[in-house]
Motif scaffolding. Structure first.
Motif, mmCIF file in Angstrom:
data_model
loop_
_atom_site.group_PDB
_atom_site.id
_atom_site.type_symbol
_atom_site.label_atom_id
_atom_site.label_comp_id
_atom_site.label_asym_id
_atom_site.label_seq_id
_atom_site.Cartn_x
_atom_site.Cartn_y
_atom_site.Cartn_z
ATOM 1 N N THR A 1 -11.741 67.553 -23.189
ATOM 2 C CA THR A 1 -10.363 67.082 -23.333
ATOM 3 C C THR A 1 -9.560 67.228 -22.045
ATOM 4 N N SER A 2 -10.205 67.620 -20.963
ATOM 5 C CA SER A 2 -9.521 67.737 -19.673
ATOM 6 C C SER A 2 -10.245 66.868 -18.651
ATOM 7 N N PRO A 3 -9.549 66.480 -17.594
ATOM 8 C CA PRO A 3 -10.237 65.726 -16.538
ATOM 9 C C PRO A 3 -11.330 66.595 -15.914
ATOM 10 N N LEU A 4 -12.423 65.957 -15.519
ATOM 11 C CA LEU A 4 -13.524 66.690 -14.904
ATOM 12 C C LEU A 4 -13.711 66.260 -13.456
ATOM 13 N N PRO A 5 -13.853 67.226 -12.568
ATOM 14 C CA PRO A 5 -14.181 66.872 -11.188
ATOM 15 C C PRO A 5 -15.648 66.468 -11.106
ATOM 16 N N ALA A 6 -16.041 65.909 -9.997
ATOM 17 C CA ALA A 6 -17.439 65.499 -9.821
ATOM 18 C C ALA A 6 -18.360 66.703 -9.683
ATOM 19 N N ARG A 7 -17.800 67.810 -9.266
ATOM 20 C CA ARG A 7 -18.616 68.995 -9.024
ATOM 21 C C ARG A 7 -17.853 70.243 -9.465
ATOM 22 N N MET A 8 -18.581 71.155 -10.074
ATOM 23 C CA MET A 8 -18.016 72.397 -10.550
ATOM 24 C C MET A 8 -17.644 73.303 -9.371
ATOM 25 N N TYR A 9 -16.608 74.135 -9.562
ATOM 26 C CA TYR A 9 -16.181 75.062 -8.512
ATOM 27 C C TYR A 9 -15.522 76.274 -9.173
ATOM 28 N N ALA A 10 -15.515 77.395 -8.454
ATOM 29 C CA ALA A 10 -14.859 78.601 -8.958
ATOM 30 C C ALA A 10 -13.379 78.325 -9.137
ATOM 31 N N GLY A 11 -12.857 78.713 -10.283
ATOM 32 C CA GLY A 11 -11.462 78.458 -10.611
ATOM 33 C C GLY A 11 -11.263 77.224 -11.479
ATOM 34 N N MET A 12 -12.309 76.429 -11.661
ATOM 35 C CA MET A 12 -12.214 75.215 -12.468
ATOM 36 C C MET A 12 -11.975 75.576 -13.938
ATOM 37 N N ILE A 13 -11.024 74.901 -14.542
ATOM 38 C CA ILE A 13 -10.716 75.074 -15.957
ATOM 39 C C ILE A 13 -11.191 73.828 -16.690
ATOM 40 N N VAL A 14 -11.913 74.036 -17.790
ATOM 41 C CA VAL A 14 -12.372 72.921 -18.620
ATOM 42 C C VAL A 14 -11.915 73.188 -20.046
ATOM 43 N N SER A 15 -11.294 72.200 -20.647
ATOM 44 C CA SER A 15 -10.920 72.328 -22.054
ATOM 45 C C SER A 15 -11.691 71.293 -22.860
ATOM 46 N N TYR A 16 -12.049 71.694 -24.066
ATOM 47 C CA TYR A 16 -12.787 70.807 -24.948
ATOM 48 C C TYR A 16 -12.600 71.252 -26.378
ATOM 49 N N THR A 17 -13.060 70.416 -27.280
ATOM 50 C CA THR A 17 -13.086 70.806 -28.684
ATOM 51 C C THR A 17 -14.539 70.833 -29.128
#
Length: 165
Positions: A42-58
């Motif tokens: 449910t959140s925008p995703l960057p092309a690559r994961m990084y420290a500090g990245m927040i991901v929201s989902y259901t």
């Protein structure tokens, strides 16, 4: 406080850089998540994961009970490991280490999850159900990864739910 532990190791016949590239792309998470979990980012995703990245989902861990879940990538050290931690969601505590190491013919990946259930001590009644559900999610992931990348013959594997303390 009851702290549960799940560990799974899987070896794939792909180079370490390829394994890291697959898992560092957050868009691949839905590919390795069982469809019946109702996983939806449910959140925008960057092309690559990084420290500090927040991901929201259901997720819908049990029929008819959608739950919002927010995780943060708290550490990432390419290509060796990254850690995601729940910021809010269904667990009282969730700490998931994704470990990668080069082995003969491919890459060994280890998932090490420590989690704590909410509503202790009542949650101990549903702990076996949660453990089975998590084991099923990781078994699905193992199958999908083997179908996608193949299996490294002679490699160790397995692991499963367990408890820590």
């Amino acid at each position: 406080m009851k702290l549960y532990r799940l560990q799974q190791t899987q070896a794939l016949p792909i180079p370490l850089a390829a394994a890291w590239a697959f898992f560092a792309n957050p868009a691949n998470l839905p590919l390795i998540t069982p469809p019946d979990l109702g996983f939806r980012v449910t959140s925008p995703l960057p092309a690559r994961m990084y420290a500090g990245m927040i991901v929201s989902y259901t997720v819908t861990p049990f029929v008819g009970l959608p739950v919002a879940w927010v995780t943060e990538i708290t550490r990432a050290e390419e290509p060796r490991f990254f850690v995601d931690e729940q910021r809010c969601g269904p667990y009282r505590f969730w700490h998931h280490q994704h470990l990668f190491r080069e082995v003969a013919g491919g890459t060994e990946m280890t998932d090490l999850v420590h989690y704590r259930l909410p509503f202790e001590p009542l949650s101990r009644l549903i702990a076996p159900l949660v453990q089975r559900r998590l084991a099923g999610i990781f078994a699905y992931r193992r199958r999908v990864l083997e179908e996608r990348f193949g299996r490294l013959s002679g490699a160790a594997g397995g692991g499963g739910p367990g408890e820590a303390g």
